[in-house]
Design a protein around this motif. Structure first.
Motif, PDB file in Angstrom:
ATOM      1  N   THR A  27      42.888  77.064 -47.617  1.00  0.00           N
ATOM      2  CA  THR A  27      42.787  76.388 -48.234  1.00  0.00           C
ATOM      3  C   THR A  27      43.779  76.007 -49.137  1.00  0.00           C
ATOM      4  O   THR A  27      44.720  76.305 -48.804  1.00  0.00           O
ATOM      5  CB  THR A  27      42.168  77.556 -50.199  1.00  0.00           C
ATOM      6  N   PRO A  28      43.493  74.470 -50.280  1.00  0.00           N
ATOM      7  CA  PRO A  28      44.863  74.340 -50.532  1.00  0.00           C
ATOM      8  C   PRO A  28      45.533  75.518 -51.564  1.00  0.00           C
ATOM      9  O   PRO A  28      46.926  74.912 -51.200  1.00  0.00           O
ATOM     10  CB  PRO A  28      44.023  73.063 -51.457  1.00  0.00           C
ATOM     11  N   ASP A  29      44.798  75.841 -51.744  1.00  0.00           N
ATOM     12  CA  ASP A  29      46.024  76.804 -52.592  1.00  0.00           C
ATOM     13  C   ASP A  29      46.448  78.097 -51.668  1.00  0.00           C
ATOM     14  O   ASP A  29      47.259  78.241 -51.581  1.00  0.00           O
ATOM     15  CB  ASP A  29      44.798  78.060 -53.275  1.00  0.00           C
ATOM     16  N   GLU A  30      46.016  78.710 -50.806  1.00  0.00           N
ATOM     17  CA  GLU A  30      46.262  79.063 -49.495  1.00  0.00           C
ATOM     18  C   GLU A  30      47.302  78.245 -48.734  1.00  0.00           C
ATOM     19  O   GLU A  30      48.859  79.138 -48.521  1.00  0.00           O
ATOM     20  CB  GLU A  30      45.424  79.363 -48.343  1.00  0.00           C
ATOM     21  N   ALA A  31      47.344  77.157 -48.455  1.00  0.00           N
ATOM     22  CA  ALA A  31      48.188  76.286 -48.133  1.00  0.00           C
ATOM     23  C   ALA A  31      49.435  76.277 -48.962  1.00  0.00           C
ATOM     24  O   ALA A  31      50.440  76.246 -48.723  1.00  0.00           O
ATOM     25  CB  ALA A  31      47.960  74.935 -47.985  1.00  0.00           C
ATOM     26  N   GLU A  76      53.413  70.151 -54.448  1.00  0.00           N
ATOM     27  CA  GLU A  76      53.176  69.169 -53.236  1.00  0.00           C
ATOM     28  C   GLU A  76      52.581  69.106 -51.887  1.00  0.00           C
ATOM     29  O   GLU A  76      51.295  68.108 -51.472  1.00  0.00           O
ATOM     30  CB  GLU A  76      54.138  68.150 -53.258  1.00  0.00           C
ATOM     31  N   VAL A  77      52.525  70.370 -51.179  1.00  0.00           N
ATOM     32  CA  VAL A  77      51.798  70.462 -50.676  1.00  0.00           C
ATOM     33  C   VAL A  77      50.769  71.128 -50.798  1.00  0.00           C
ATOM     34  O   VAL A  77      49.538  70.508 -49.941  1.00  0.00           O
ATOM     35  CB  VAL A  77      52.452  72.194 -50.295  1.00  0.00           C
ATOM     36  N   SER A  82      45.007  69.415 -50.640  1.00  0.00           N
ATOM     37  CA  SER A  82      43.942  69.055 -51.078  1.00  0.00           C
ATOM     38  C   SER A  82      42.762  67.702 -50.893  1.00  0.00           C
ATOM     39  O   SER A  82      41.597  67.520 -50.939  1.00  0.00           O
ATOM     40  CB  SER A  82      43.801  68.607 -52.441  1.00  0.00           C
ATOM     41  N   GLU A  83      43.975  66.880 -50.461  1.00  0.00           N
ATOM     42  CA  GLU A  83      43.714  65.827 -50.039  1.00  0.00           C
ATOM     43  C   GLU A  83      42.778  65.432 -48.376  1.00  0.00           C
ATOM     44  O   GLU A  83      42.233  64.497 -47.706  1.00  0.00           O
ATOM     45  CB  GLU A  83      44.828  64.116 -49.794  1.00  0.00           C
ATOM     46  N   LEU A 104      43.775  73.919 -41.646  1.00  0.00           N
ATOM     47  CA  LEU A 104      45.544  72.982 -42.025  1.00  0.00           C
ATOM     48  C   LEU A 104      46.789  74.120 -41.471  1.00  0.00           C
ATOM     49  O   LEU A 104      46.570  75.349 -41.732  1.00  0.00           O
ATOM     50  CB  LEU A 104      46.053  72.524 -43.482  1.00  0.00           C
ATOM     51  N   TYR A 105      47.467  73.730 -41.124  1.00  0.00           N
ATOM     52  CA  TYR A 105      49.085  73.761 -40.235  1.00  0.00           C
ATOM     53  C   TYR A 105      50.110  73.533 -41.441  1.00  0.00           C
ATOM     54  O   TYR A 105      50.367  72.463 -41.238  1.00  0.00           O
ATOM     55  CB  TYR A 105      49.397  74.366 -38.543  1.00  0.00           C
TER      56      TYR A 105
END
Length: 399
Positions: A27-31, A76-77, A82-83, A104-105
Motif C-alpha cells: 500500500t502507499p502508506d506502507e511504502a 514523496e514516496v 499512490s501513482e 512495490l519495492y
C-alpha cells in the motif's frame, strides 16, 4: 519459474550478495513507513512485475511515467506509490497489454559511478554454467551483443571443478576494475554462483551491478529463474510463486502436470512428445499460420489429463482451430478419442478440429471419433493435418 526482484535480492543476500536496503510494500502508506526506516534522503520506488525494462516502461494512459521512480522524502514516496499502485505498466517485455502493479519495492538510493552487467546461465550448447559480464550495465544485453559483441565477456565453469576465483579475477580486470573492487567482484560472482547451485537456478542476472561513489560494488537490480524440475528439492521456492504474474492457461496446465506454453498464434496444438510437438508447430508455421501454444500431454497421459488439455485449448479466445497430433505408443489412441469427445461436449466445440492419430489402437480411436457426432476432420499424416487445419481456419475467417 520467475520471481520478483525483492524475492531474488533476499535469496542473493542470504548467499552474501551486497544489495541496498529495501522492503516490499503493498500500500502507499506502507511504502511511506518503509522509506522512514531507510538510510539517506533519496529513495527508489520500483514496480514489481515479472518483466524487464520497467524503468523505460510507461503506465497505460501516461506515456511519461515509468515503473522505477525516485523520491526525496517519505511523503514523496507515498505520493509516487499512490501513482503506481493498481496501474497497468507496459514494457517491451509485457507487450501492449502490460501488467497490473500490485506490489512495490522501496529501496535506499545510492550514488554510483559505473554500471556493469553480470549474469549466470546455462550454456546448453557447451553443457555448462556460464558467467556473462559486460561494462555496459543498465542496457539490454542482447542489444549490446548485437552491436558490440566484443564488449560481452563470457567464462565457462567446468562442472567437475566448479567456480574458480581466478575466473572472476580475470573478468574483473577485463571490466577495468582495480584494487579492492577486484576482490569485491570475486565475492559477488561467488555469491551468485552459490545461489545458483543452492537453489537450482536457471538464470541469475544482476543489471546493473554498480560501482558506488564510495568505491564499493552493489547489486541494484536482480532477476532469478528456476528449474521447476528440481522443486522436489526446494519446496519453499514454490511459496515464492506469484500466480498473478503467470498465464492462467499455464497455471491450469501445471495443475494437471501438462507441459504448456502459450504463444501468439491461432492454431491450438495437442501433441504427445516434445519432439513431435515441435515438429507440429514447425509444419503449421511452414503452411503460413502460427501455433497458439506448445502442449505436450506426455506419453502416458490419462483420459482426465487429455480432457483437461483439450479444455485449455478450447478456452483460449485466440484459438481459431485445433490440431491434435498423437502417435500412440504407451498412449492409446482410443483413450485420446474418448477424452477429446468428452471435452468437446463439455466445453463446446466451436472451432475446426483436425485429428491425426497413429499407433496403438488407432482403428478403435478413429472409429470412436467417426461415431461421436462431432464435426471434425481426420488427417492421414502430419503434413495432411497441417494443410487441413490451416485451410479450415482461413475458410472460417472468410465466412
Amino acid at each position: 519459474m520467475n520471481i520478483h526482484e525483492y524475492q531474488a535480492k533476499a535469496l542473493l543476500k542470504s548467499c552474501g550478495m551486497p544489495i541496498p536496503q529495501g522492503h516490499v510494500a503493498h500500500t502507499p502508506d506502507e511504502a511511506k513507513d518503509i522509506a522512514r526506516t531507510l538510510p539517506g534522503d533519496v529513495f527508489v520506488v520500483k514496480a514489481q512485475i515479472h518483466a524487464g525494462g520497467r524503468g523505460a516502461g510507461h503506465y497505460v494512459g501516461e506515456p511519461s511515467t515509468g515503473g522505477v521512480r525516485l523520491a526525496h522524502s517519505a511523503s514523496e514516496v507515498e505520493d509516487v506509490a499512490s501513482e503506481m499502485f493498481d496501474r497497468v505498466l507496459v514494457t517491451r517485455q509485457t507487450g501492449p497489454k502490460g501488467r497490473l502493479v500490485r506490489k512495490l519495492y522501496v529501496e535506499a538510493g545510492c550514488r554510483f559511478e559505473r554500471e556493469l552487467y553480470l549474469s549466470l546461465l546455462i550454456d546448453r550448447e557447451k553443457r555448462c554454467l556460464t558467467i556473462v559480464a559486460s561494462r555496459d550495465g543498465g542496457m539490454d544485453i542482447e542489444e549490446v551483443a548485437e552491436k558490440t559483441p566484443e564488449r560481452v565477456l563470457t567464462t565457462l565453469i567446468d562442472p567437475a571443478l566448479g567456480f574458480q576465483e581466478w575466473q572472476a579475477r580475470e573478468l574483473a580486470v577485463r571490466l577495468a576494475l582495480h584494487g579492492k573492487l577486484i576482490r569485491e567482484f570475486v565475492q559477488v560472482v561467488q555469491s551468485a554462483y552459490d545461489a545458483f547451485m543452492a537453489y537450482d537456478a536457471s538464470l541469475i542476472e544482476i543489471n546493473p551491478l554498480v560501482v558506488t561513489h564510495d568505491g564499493a560494488l552493489l547489486a541494484l537490480d536482480a532477476k532469478m529463474s528456476f528449474d521447476e524440475s528440481a522443486f522436489f528439492r526446494h519446496r519453499t521456492l514454490e511459496d515464492l510463486r506469484d500466480e498473478n504474474e503467470e498465464d492462467p492457461r499455464e497455471q491450469e496446465a501445471a495443475r494437471y502436470g501438462l507441459s504448456y506454453i502459450g504463444l501468439d498464434g491461432t492454431i491450438g496444438c495437442m501433441v504427445n512428445g516434445a519432439g513431435l510437438a515441435m515438429a507440429t508447430m514447425d509444419i503449421i508455421n511452414a503452411e503460413g499460420e502460427e501455433p497458439a501454444n506448445f502442449l505436450d500431454v506426455g506419453g502416458g497421459a490419462s483420459r482426465e489429463k487429455v480432457a483437461a488439455a483439450f479444455r485449455i485449448l478450447l478456452g483460449d479466445p485466440k484459438v481459431e482451430g485445433v490440431l491434435i497430433n498423437i502417435f500412440g505408443g504407451i498412449m492409446r489412441c482410443d483413450v485420446i478419442a474418448d477424452a477429446v469427445i468428452a471435452a468437446s461436449f463439455d466445453v463446446g466445440l466451436k472451432v475446426p478440429l483436425v485429428v491425426r492419430l497413429a499407433g496403438t489402437n488407432v482403428a478403435e480411436g478413429l472409429e470412436k471419433l467417426k461415431n461421436s457426432g462431432l464435426k471434425l476432420t481426420v488427417a492421414d499424416d502430419l503434413g495432411d493435418a497441417a494443410r487441413k487445419i490451416v485451410a479450415a481456419v482461413r475458410e472460417g475467417r472468410n465466412v
